[in-house]
Design a protein around this motif. Structure first.
Motif, PDB file in Angstrom:
ATOM      1  N   ASP A   1     -18.375   0.844 -38.459  1.00  0.00           N
ATOM      2  CA  ASP A   1     -17.943   2.216 -38.205  1.00  0.00           C
ATOM      3  C   ASP A   1     -16.436   2.285 -38.013  1.00  0.00           C
ATOM      4  OD1 ASP A   1     -18.471   5.001 -37.684  1.00  0.00           O
ATOM      5  OD2 ASP A   1     -18.191   4.592 -35.560  1.00  0.00           O
ATOM      6  N   LEU A   2     -15.863   1.285 -37.371  1.00  0.00           N
ATOM      7  CA  LEU A   2     -14.414   1.255 -37.159  1.00  0.00           C
ATOM      8  C   LEU A   2     -13.666   1.253 -38.482  1.00  0.00           C
ATOM      9  CD1 LEU A   2     -12.388  -0.860 -34.674  1.00  0.00           C
ATOM     10  CD2 LEU A   2     -11.893  -1.061 -37.104  1.00  0.00           C
ATOM     11  N   VAL A   3     -14.160   0.527 -39.458  1.00  0.00           N
ATOM     12  CA  VAL A   3     -13.472   0.437 -40.748  1.00  0.00           C
ATOM     13  C   VAL A   3     -13.330   1.810 -41.391  1.00  0.00           C
ATOM     14  CG1 VAL A   3     -13.606  -0.499 -43.094  1.00  0.00           C
ATOM     15  CG2 VAL A   3     -14.186  -1.946 -41.131  1.00  0.00           C
ATOM     16  N   TRP A   4     -14.343   2.666 -41.217  1.00  0.00           N
ATOM     17  CA  TRP A   4     -14.338   3.984 -41.862  1.00  0.00           C
ATOM     18  C   TRP A   4     -13.522   5.024 -41.102  1.00  0.00           C
ATOM     19  CZ3 TRP A   4     -16.292   5.280 -46.589  1.00  0.00           C
ATOM     20  CH2 TRP A   4     -17.054   4.295 -47.227  1.00  0.00           C
ATOM     21  N   GLY A   5     -13.132   4.740 -39.875  1.00  0.00           N
ATOM     22  CA  GLY A   5     -12.380   5.722 -39.109  1.00  0.00           C
ATOM     23  C   GLY A   5     -13.241   6.933 -38.770  1.00  0.00           C
ATOM     24  N   ASP A   6     -12.598   8.077 -38.605  1.00  0.00           N
ATOM     25  CA  ASP A   6     -13.325   9.305 -38.259  1.00  0.00           C
ATOM     26  C   ASP A   6     -13.821   9.950 -39.543  1.00  0.00           C
ATOM     27  OD1 ASP A   6     -14.416  11.501 -37.082  1.00  0.00           O
ATOM     28  OD2 ASP A   6     -12.631  12.073 -35.966  1.00  0.00           O
ATOM     29  N   PHE A   7     -14.833   9.349 -40.137  1.00  0.00           N
ATOM     30  CA  PHE A   7     -15.289   9.757 -41.462  1.00  0.00           C
ATOM     31  C   PHE A   7     -15.872  11.163 -41.456  1.00  0.00           C
ATOM     32  CE2 PHE A   7     -18.458   9.652 -44.961  1.00  0.00           C
ATOM     33  CZ  PHE A   7     -17.583   9.431 -46.014  1.00  0.00           C
ATOM     34  N   GLU A   8     -16.615  11.509 -40.418  1.00  0.00           N
ATOM     35  CA  GLU A   8     -17.224  12.834 -40.368  1.00  0.00           C
ATOM     36  C   GLU A   8     -16.168  13.931 -40.314  1.00  0.00           C
ATOM     37  OE1 GLU A   8     -20.365  13.559 -40.889  1.00  0.00           O
ATOM     38  OE2 GLU A   8     -20.648  11.406 -41.209  1.00  0.00           O
ATOM     39  N   GLU A   9     -15.115  13.716 -39.569  1.00  0.00           N
ATOM     40  CA  GLU A   9     -14.032  14.705 -39.531  1.00  0.00           C
ATOM     41  C   GLU A   9     -13.358  14.813 -40.887  1.00  0.00           C
ATOM     42  OE1 GLU A   9     -11.349  17.519 -38.864  1.00  0.00           O
ATOM     43  OE2 GLU A   9     -13.098  17.048 -37.596  1.00  0.00           O
ATOM     44  N   GLN A  10     -13.203  13.688 -41.572  1.00  0.00           N
ATOM     45  CA  GLN A  10     -12.605  13.726 -42.903  1.00  0.00           C
ATOM     46  C   GLN A  10     -13.485  14.489 -43.887  1.00  0.00           C
ATOM     47  OE1 GLN A  10      -9.469  12.763 -43.730  1.00  0.00           O
ATOM     48  NE2 GLN A  10      -9.371  12.574 -41.508  1.00  0.00           N
ATOM     49  N   LEU A  11     -14.796  14.344 -43.778  1.00  0.00           N
ATOM     50  CA  LEU A  11     -15.692  15.120 -44.638  1.00  0.00           C
ATOM     51  C   LEU A  11     -15.565  16.615 -44.357  1.00  0.00           C
ATOM     52  CD1 LEU A  11     -19.070  13.174 -44.887  1.00  0.00           C
ATOM     53  CD2 LEU A  11     -17.205  13.292 -46.547  1.00  0.00           C
ATOM     54  N   ARG A  12     -15.428  16.964 -43.075  1.00  0.00           N
ATOM     55  CA  ARG A  12     -15.233  18.377 -42.744  1.00  0.00           C
ATOM     56  C   ARG A  12     -13.940  18.894 -43.359  1.00  0.00           C
ATOM     57  NH1 ARG A  12     -17.915  16.691 -37.924  1.00  0.00           N
ATOM     58  NH2 ARG A  12     -15.966  16.028 -36.934  1.00  0.00           N
ATOM     59  N   ARG A  13     -12.914  18.055 -43.392  1.00  0.00           N
ATOM     60  CA  ARG A  13     -11.647  18.450 -44.015  1.00  0.00           C
ATOM     61  C   ARG A  13     -11.827  18.674 -45.510  1.00  0.00           C
ATOM     62  NH1 ARG A  13      -7.393  14.958 -46.013  1.00  0.00           N
ATOM     63  NH2 ARG A  13      -5.538  16.222 -46.424  1.00  0.00           N
ATOM     64  N   LEU A  14     -12.547  17.790 -46.191  1.00  0.00           N
ATOM     65  CA  LEU A  14     -12.794  17.959 -47.622  1.00  0.00           C
ATOM     66  C   LEU A  14     -13.555  19.259 -47.871  1.00  0.00           C
ATOM     67  CD1 LEU A  14     -12.771  17.007 -50.551  1.00  0.00           C
ATOM     68  CD2 LEU A  14     -14.800  15.621 -50.045  1.00  0.00           C
ATOM     69  N   ARG A  15     -14.541  19.535 -47.039  1.00  0.00           N
ATOM     70  CA  ARG A  15     -15.318  20.766 -47.196  1.00  0.00           C
ATOM     71  C   ARG A  15     -14.427  21.996 -47.020  1.00  0.00           C
ATOM     72  NH1 ARG A  15     -19.196  19.214 -44.418  1.00  0.00           N
ATOM     73  NH2 ARG A  15     -20.758  18.824 -46.023  1.00  0.00           N
TER      74      ARG A  15
ATOM     75  N   SER B   1     -20.112   0.700 -34.224  1.00  0.00           N
ATOM     76  CA  SER B   1     -20.209  -0.664 -34.731  1.00  0.00           C
ATOM     77  C   SER B   1     -18.856  -1.082 -35.311  1.00  0.00           C
ATOM     78  CB  SER B   1     -21.276  -0.764 -35.827  1.00  0.00           C
ATOM     79  OG  SER B   1     -20.871  -0.007 -36.972  1.00  0.00           O
ATOM     80  N   LYS B   2     -18.750  -2.344 -35.663  1.00  0.00           N
ATOM     81  CA  LYS B   2     -17.546  -2.826 -36.343  1.00  0.00           C
ATOM     82  C   LYS B   2     -17.402  -2.150 -37.707  1.00  0.00           C
ATOM     83  CE  LYS B   2     -17.517  -7.048 -37.925  1.00  0.00           C
ATOM     84  NZ  LYS B   2     -17.446  -8.527 -38.052  1.00  0.00           N
TER      85      LYS B   2
ATOM     86  N   ALA C   1      -8.368  -7.716 -28.012  1.00  0.00           N
ATOM     87  CA  ALA C   1      -7.056  -7.438 -28.596  1.00  0.00           C
ATOM     88  C   ALA C   1      -6.536  -6.078 -28.158  1.00  0.00           C
ATOM     89  CB  ALA C   1      -7.141  -7.502 -30.116  1.00  0.00           C
ATOM     90  N   VAL C   2      -7.462  -5.130 -28.017  1.00  0.00           N
ATOM     91  CA  VAL C   2      -7.080  -3.778 -27.624  1.00  0.00           C
ATOM     92  C   VAL C   2      -6.815  -3.696 -26.121  1.00  0.00           C
ATOM     93  CG1 VAL C   2      -7.894  -1.382 -27.530  1.00  0.00           C
ATOM     94  CG2 VAL C   2      -8.334  -2.754 -29.564  1.00  0.00           C
ATOM     95  N   GLY C   3      -7.456  -4.582 -25.369  1.00  0.00           N
ATOM     96  CA  GLY C   3      -7.310  -4.551 -23.924  1.00  0.00           C
ATOM     97  C   GLY C   3      -8.352  -3.700 -23.243  1.00  0.00           C
ATOM     98  N   ILE C   4      -9.544  -3.636 -23.828  1.00  0.00           N
ATOM     99  CA  ILE C   4     -10.641  -2.857 -23.266  1.00  0.00           C
ATOM    100  C   ILE C   4     -11.888  -3.739 -23.217  1.00  0.00           C
ATOM    101  CG2 ILE C   4      -9.765  -0.641 -24.085  1.00  0.00           C
ATOM    102  CD1 ILE C   4     -11.751  -0.831 -26.410  1.00  0.00           C
ATOM    103  N   GLY C   5     -12.938  -3.250 -22.574  1.00  0.00           N
ATOM    104  CA  GLY C   5     -14.193  -3.966 -22.539  1.00  0.00           C
ATOM    105  C   GLY C   5     -15.072  -3.626 -23.734  1.00  0.00           C
ATOM    106  N   ARG C   6     -16.092  -4.440 -23.925  1.00  0.00           N
ATOM    107  CA  ARG C   6     -17.021  -4.241 -25.034  1.00  0.00           C
ATOM    108  C   ARG C   6     -17.679  -2.854 -24.961  1.00  0.00           C
ATOM    109  NH1 ARG C   6     -20.134  -7.524 -28.475  1.00  0.00           N
ATOM    110  NH2 ARG C   6     -22.198  -6.683 -28.942  1.00  0.00           N
ATOM    111  N   ARG C   7     -18.083  -2.454 -23.741  1.00  0.00           N
ATOM    112  CA  ARG C   7     -18.739  -1.156 -23.599  1.00  0.00           C
ATOM    113  C   ARG C   7     -17.803  -0.008 -23.964  1.00  0.00           C
ATOM    114  NH1 ARG C   7     -22.199  -0.588 -18.131  1.00  0.00           N
ATOM    115  NH2 ARG C   7     -20.672  -2.111 -17.424  1.00  0.00           N
ATOM    116  N   THR C   8     -16.534  -0.149 -23.617  1.00  0.00           N
ATOM    117  CA  THR C   8     -15.563   0.889 -23.963  1.00  0.00           C
ATOM    118  C   THR C   8     -15.379   0.970 -25.472  1.00  0.00           C
ATOM    119  OG1 THR C   8     -14.404   0.540 -21.877  1.00  0.00           O
ATOM    120  CG2 THR C   8     -13.204   1.700 -23.604  1.00  0.00           C
ATOM    121  N   PHE C   9     -15.389  -0.174 -26.146  1.00  0.00           N
ATOM    122  CA  PHE C   9     -15.295  -0.166 -27.612  1.00  0.00           C
ATOM    123  C   PHE C   9     -16.370   0.728 -28.204  1.00  0.00           C
ATOM    124  CE2 PHE C   9     -16.810  -1.577 -31.719  1.00  0.00           C
ATOM    125  CZ  PHE C   9     -15.649  -1.729 -32.462  1.00  0.00           C
ATOM    126  N   PHE C  10     -17.599   0.600 -27.710  1.00  0.00           N
ATOM    127  CA  PHE C  10     -18.708   1.351 -28.274  1.00  0.00           C
ATOM    128  C   PHE C  10     -18.684   2.830 -27.904  1.00  0.00           C
ATOM    129  CE2 PHE C  10     -20.569  -2.982 -28.599  1.00  0.00           C
ATOM    130  CZ  PHE C  10     -20.750  -2.978 -29.977  1.00  0.00           C
TER     131      PHE C  10
END
Length: 208
Positions: free
Chosen positions: A66-80, A63-64, A49-58
């Motif tokens: 991980d995609l749902v959570w977005g950039d979670f680590e950056e968001q935690l840094r923002r909360l901190r 993982s799938k 759907a995105v127009g990329i290969g499986r390896r590029t997705f990773f």
């Protein structure tokens, strides 16, 4: 949820131009999740759907899930940062409440996407094990802040209790928000929920 030009992600797979934005990849995946269901959608289908290969997705997501959570680590840094940059003279739970509300504030254009994200996180059983780990990381940020402000060890009752009840308050606010019709009321619900749980903690955390 309507997708661009009234078509579902599944209908737009063919002829999709390549994209490299994480946010765009997430939204295209969410279109597929809405059309097919999270468990029924494969990484290969998202990549197509995105127009990329499986390896590029990773390269973007581990993982799938991980995609749902977005950039979670950056968001935690923002909360901190929100917690650390607060006025050191303000009451602890006021700082926590204001930081959590600000952390969960979104551009109105992004609110429908965030609603879909949280519906997946809170409603899909296969995401629950991953959610437990993410919640622990979020809770840890609150614990570390409360421990630093009180001078107590992170293992002490007060910081641990603060981490648990603030997380519970935030999740409860999200559950009420997702069950309602008003997509703009999240900040108010979070503010009220954390005020409620903070009322029983303030006297303990501000002692001495």
């Amino acid at each position: 949820m309507n997708s661009p030009r009234g078509r579902t992600g599944a209908q737009q797979v063919m002829g999709r131009p390549r994209v490299t934005s994480r946010a765009t990849m997430e939204r295209l995946a969410f279109e597929l999740f809405a059309a097919k269901g999270f468990d029924e959608t494969t990484v290969d289908e998202i990549a197509a759907a995105v127009g990329i290969g499986r390896r590029t997705f990773f390269r973007y997501f581990s993982s799938k899930n991980d995609l749902v959570w977005g950039d979670f680590e950056e968001q935690l840094r923002r909360l901190r940062r929100l917690l650390e940059e607060a006025d050191p003279h303000r009451p602890i739970m006021d700082v926590v409440r204001e930081a959590v509300v600000e952390f969960n504030r979104f551009d109105p254009r992004d609110v429908p996407w965030h609603r879909q994200r949280m519906q997946l996180i809170l409603g899909v059983p296969t995401l629950q094990a991953d959610a437990t780990l993410r919640y622990e990381s979020w809770r840890r940020v609150i614990i570390e802040f409360v421990a630093a402000r009180t001078g107590l060890p992170e293992s002490a009752m007060e910081p641990q209790l603060a981490g648990n009840v603030v997380l519970a308050g935030a999740l409860t606010a999200y559950q009420v928000w997702l069950a309602g019709e008003d997509e703009t009321a999240l900040s108010g619900l979070l503010d009220e929920a954390i005020r409620q749980v903070a009322s029983g903690l303030t006297a303990v955390l501000e002692k001495g």
